[in-house]
Design an enzyme around this catalytic site. Sequence first.
Site, PDB file in Angstrom:
ATOM      1  N   GLN A 217     -11.440   0.110  -4.224  1.00 33.40           N
ATOM      2  CA  GLN A 217     -11.242  -1.338  -3.359  1.00 33.40           C
ATOM      3  C   GLN A 217     -11.715  -1.169  -1.814  1.00 33.40           C
ATOM      4  O   GLN A 217     -11.622  -2.318  -1.260  1.00 33.40           O
ATOM      5  CB  GLN A 217      -9.464  -1.398  -3.151  1.00 33.40           C
ATOM      6  CG  GLN A 217      -8.836  -1.446  -4.630  1.00 33.40           C
ATOM      7  CD  GLN A 217      -7.332  -1.389  -4.537  1.00 33.40           C
ATOM      8  OE1 GLN A 217      -6.592  -2.688  -4.402  1.00 33.40           O
ATOM      9  NE2 GLN A 217      -7.092  -0.152  -4.535  1.00 33.40           N
TER      10      GLN A 217
ATOM     11  N   ASP B   6     -15.680   0.502   2.732  1.00 35.19           N
ATOM     12  CA  ASP B   6     -16.420   1.579   3.670  1.00 35.19           C
ATOM     13  C   ASP B   6     -17.561   2.363   2.633  1.00 35.19           C
ATOM     14  O   ASP B   6     -17.440   2.027   1.254  1.00 35.19           O
ATOM     15  CB  ASP B   6     -15.478   2.620   4.198  1.00 35.19           C
ATOM     16  CG  ASP B   6     -14.571   3.530   3.013  1.00 35.19           C
ATOM     17  OD1 ASP B   6     -13.397   3.596   3.368  1.00 35.19           O
ATOM     18  OD2 ASP B   6     -15.349   4.214   2.114  1.00 35.19           O
TER      19      ASP B   6
ATOM     20  N   HIS C  12     -14.137  -4.967  -4.128  1.00 37.05           N
ATOM     21  CA  HIS C  12     -14.039  -5.818  -3.047  1.00 37.05           C
ATOM     22  C   HIS C  12     -15.462  -5.923  -1.980  1.00 37.05           C
ATOM     23  O   HIS C  12     -15.007  -6.275  -1.044  1.00 37.05           O
ATOM     24  CB  HIS C  12     -12.702  -5.434  -2.248  1.00 37.05           C
ATOM     25  CG  HIS C  12     -11.472  -5.538  -2.899  1.00 37.05           C
ATOM     26  ND1 HIS C  12     -10.343  -5.056  -2.594  1.00 37.05           N
ATOM     27  CD2 HIS C  12     -11.281  -6.157  -4.132  1.00 37.05           C
ATOM     28  CE1 HIS C  12      -9.322  -5.272  -3.408  1.00 37.05           C
ATOM     29  NE2 HIS C  12      -9.753  -6.140  -4.356  1.00 37.05           N
TER      30      HIS C  12
ATOM     31  N   CYS D 104     -25.941 -14.174   1.546  1.00 33.86           N
ATOM     32  CA  CYS D 104     -26.432 -15.336   1.994  1.00 33.86           C
ATOM     33  C   CYS D 104     -25.794 -16.503   1.134  1.00 33.86           C
ATOM     34  O   CYS D 104     -25.789 -16.518   0.118  1.00 33.86           O
ATOM     35  CB  CYS D 104     -27.890 -15.453   1.773  1.00 33.86           C
ATOM     36  SG  CYS D 104     -28.416 -16.785   2.609  1.00 33.86           S
TER      37      CYS D 104
ATOM     38  N   GLY E 256      -4.360   6.720  -3.298  1.00 35.85           N
ATOM     39  CA  GLY E 256      -4.640   6.065  -2.071  1.00 35.85           C
ATOM     40  C   GLY E 256      -4.354   4.563  -2.210  1.00 35.85           C
ATOM     41  O   GLY E 256      -5.056   4.054  -1.388  1.00 35.85           O
TER      42      GLY E 256
ATOM     43  N   SER F  91      -1.717   1.080  -2.459  1.00 33.56           N
ATOM     44  CA  SER F  91      -0.191   0.665  -2.543  1.00 33.56           C
ATOM     45  C   SER F  91       0.094  -0.122  -3.779  1.00 33.56           C
ATOM     46  O   SER F  91       1.270  -0.322  -4.038  1.00 33.56           O
ATOM     47  CB  SER F  91       0.058  -0.328  -1.237  1.00 33.56           C
ATOM     48  OG  SER F  91      -0.945  -1.584  -1.591  1.00 33.56           O
TER      49      SER F  91
HETATM   50  N1  APR Z   1      -3.535  10.085   1.416  1.00 36.35           N
HETATM   51  C1  APR Z   1      -3.067   9.466   0.223  1.00 36.35           C
HETATM   52  N2  APR Z   1      -2.433   8.092   0.476  1.00 36.35           N
HETATM   53  C2  APR Z   1      -2.266   7.563   1.577  1.00 36.35           C
HETATM   54  C3  APR Z   1      -2.635   8.317   2.591  1.00 36.35           C
HETATM   55  C4  APR Z   1      -3.345   9.512   2.626  1.00 36.35           C
HETATM   56  N3  APR Z   1      -3.640  10.398   3.533  1.00 36.35           N
HETATM   57  N4  APR Z   1      -2.355   7.735   3.743  1.00 36.35           N
HETATM   58  C5  APR Z   1      -2.077   6.408   3.429  1.00 36.35           C
HETATM   59  N5  APR Z   1      -1.783   6.580   1.819  1.00 36.35           N
HETATM   60  C6  APR Z   1      -1.439   5.406   0.944  1.00 36.35           C
HETATM   61  C7  APR Z   1      -0.136   4.593   1.605  1.00 36.35           C
HETATM   62  O1  APR Z   1       0.942   5.208   1.187  1.00 36.35           O
HETATM   63  C8  APR Z   1      -0.561   3.367   0.573  1.00 36.35           C
HETATM   64  O2  APR Z   1       0.216   3.354  -0.500  1.00 36.35           O
HETATM   65  O3  APR Z   1      -2.340   4.705   0.784  1.00 36.35           O
HETATM   66  C9  APR Z   1      -1.930   3.289   0.534  1.00 36.35           C
HETATM   67  C10 APR Z   1      -2.871   2.325   1.306  1.00 36.35           C
HETATM   68  O4  APR Z   1      -2.429   1.104   0.751  1.00 36.35           O
HETATM   69  P1  APR Z   1      -2.729  -0.210   1.369  1.00 36.35           P
HETATM   70  O5  APR Z   1      -2.948  -0.150   2.910  1.00 36.35           O
HETATM   71  O6  APR Z   1      -2.052  -1.485   0.796  1.00 36.35           O
HETATM   72  O7  APR Z   1      -4.433  -0.383   0.771  1.00 36.35           O
HETATM   73  P2  APR Z   1      -4.871  -0.754  -0.468  1.00 36.35           P
HETATM   74  O8  APR Z   1      -4.037  -0.361  -1.375  1.00 36.35           O
HETATM   75  O9  APR Z   1      -6.303  -0.040  -0.523  1.00 36.35           O
HETATM   76  O10 APR Z   1      -5.030  -2.045  -0.356  1.00 36.35           O
HETATM   77  C11 APR Z   1      -5.745  -2.884  -1.267  1.00 36.35           C
HETATM   78  O11 APR Z   1      -5.502  -4.925  -0.142  1.00 36.35           O
HETATM   79  O12 APR Z   1      -5.792  -5.798   1.988  1.00 36.35           O
HETATM   80  C12 APR Z   1      -6.285  -5.751   0.784  1.00 36.35           C
HETATM   81  O13 APR Z   1      -8.453  -5.890   0.201  1.00 36.35           O
HETATM   82  C13 APR Z   1      -7.586  -5.074   0.848  1.00 36.35           C
HETATM   83  O14 APR Z   1      -8.650  -3.332  -0.536  1.00 36.35           O
HETATM   84  C14 APR Z   1      -7.445  -3.860   0.034  1.00 36.35           C
HETATM   85  C15 APR Z   1      -6.238  -4.036  -0.879  1.00 36.35           C
END
Ligand code: APR
Length: 228
Positions: free
Chosen positions: A87, A90, A105, A113, A171, A173
């Site tokens: 997702q 980077d 994503h 474009c 990693g 949520s």
């Molecule tokens: N190691 C493992 N997990 C981690 C660490 C770590 N060092 N640090 C944070 N986390 C976990 C957090 O507990 C959380 O559950 O990574 C998760 C990050 O969750 P989000 O910030 O919601 O990111 P993500 O799940 O990738 O979001 C999904 O939402 O905003 C949109 O498009 C965006 O791709 C993104 C999507």
Amino acid sequence: MRIVALTGAGISAESGVPTFRDADGLWEGHRVEDVATPEAFERQPDVVHRFYDARRAALASVEPNAAHLALARLEEAWGDDLLVVTQNIDDLHERAGSSRVLHLHGELRSALCRACAGRHAWEGDLVGGPPCPSCGSRGLRPDVVWFGEVPYEMDRVFGALDSADLFVSIGTSGAVYPAAGFVLAARAYGARTLELNLVPSEGSHHFHEARHGPAGELVPEWVDEVLG
Ligand code: APR
């Protein structure tokens, strides 16, 4: 054994890339949901460009961490039987050595474009409207999937989930669909499911097994187990 690994912002956290919901998802006072949308881009394109230009520039100051490197090590041994579905926008998986990476994503280092639908590797800023290398129009936007838009290559993802023996979620949520629903599809297809996350995600209870801690520790440990 065929593996699909879903990754989210948490896998890049130890590289210094901020996650979305740990730091309550604010950027310069904007909620991510208010910036990463087609409406926001129509309303205030320069604010949205600055948001992505800043994150694209920041890539130069971060490095892949042990979790990215472990997945690349697994790909080296597993080849086409491993697909990383990320997702993240980077390029840390690629810089760690992974080559089979599906960016659900989109990617920071790509520009799309709106006039000719051409995609171009992009390093610098998009604010100020540089011309499209293909058609010359000033219609370039970040090649990123915004809230309300359709994630990329969903057919390929579900094809991989259908034939997967193991689905591991790293990693993320579990707050944003469709990625948050992949664990249910994997289970329905008969795969085992494993969560590796700092804390239990919103969908943690759907997984056969869940391990909690930093990805930089959990992922290398898990890869060592798989490679036996
Ligand atoms: N190691 C493992 N997990 C981690 C660490 C770590 N060092 N640090 C944070 N986390 C976990 C957090 O507990 C959380 O559950 O990574 C998760 C990050 O969750 P989000 O910030 O919601 O990111 P993500 O799940 O990738 O979001 C999904 O939402 O905003 C949109 O498009 C965006 O791709 C993104 C999507």
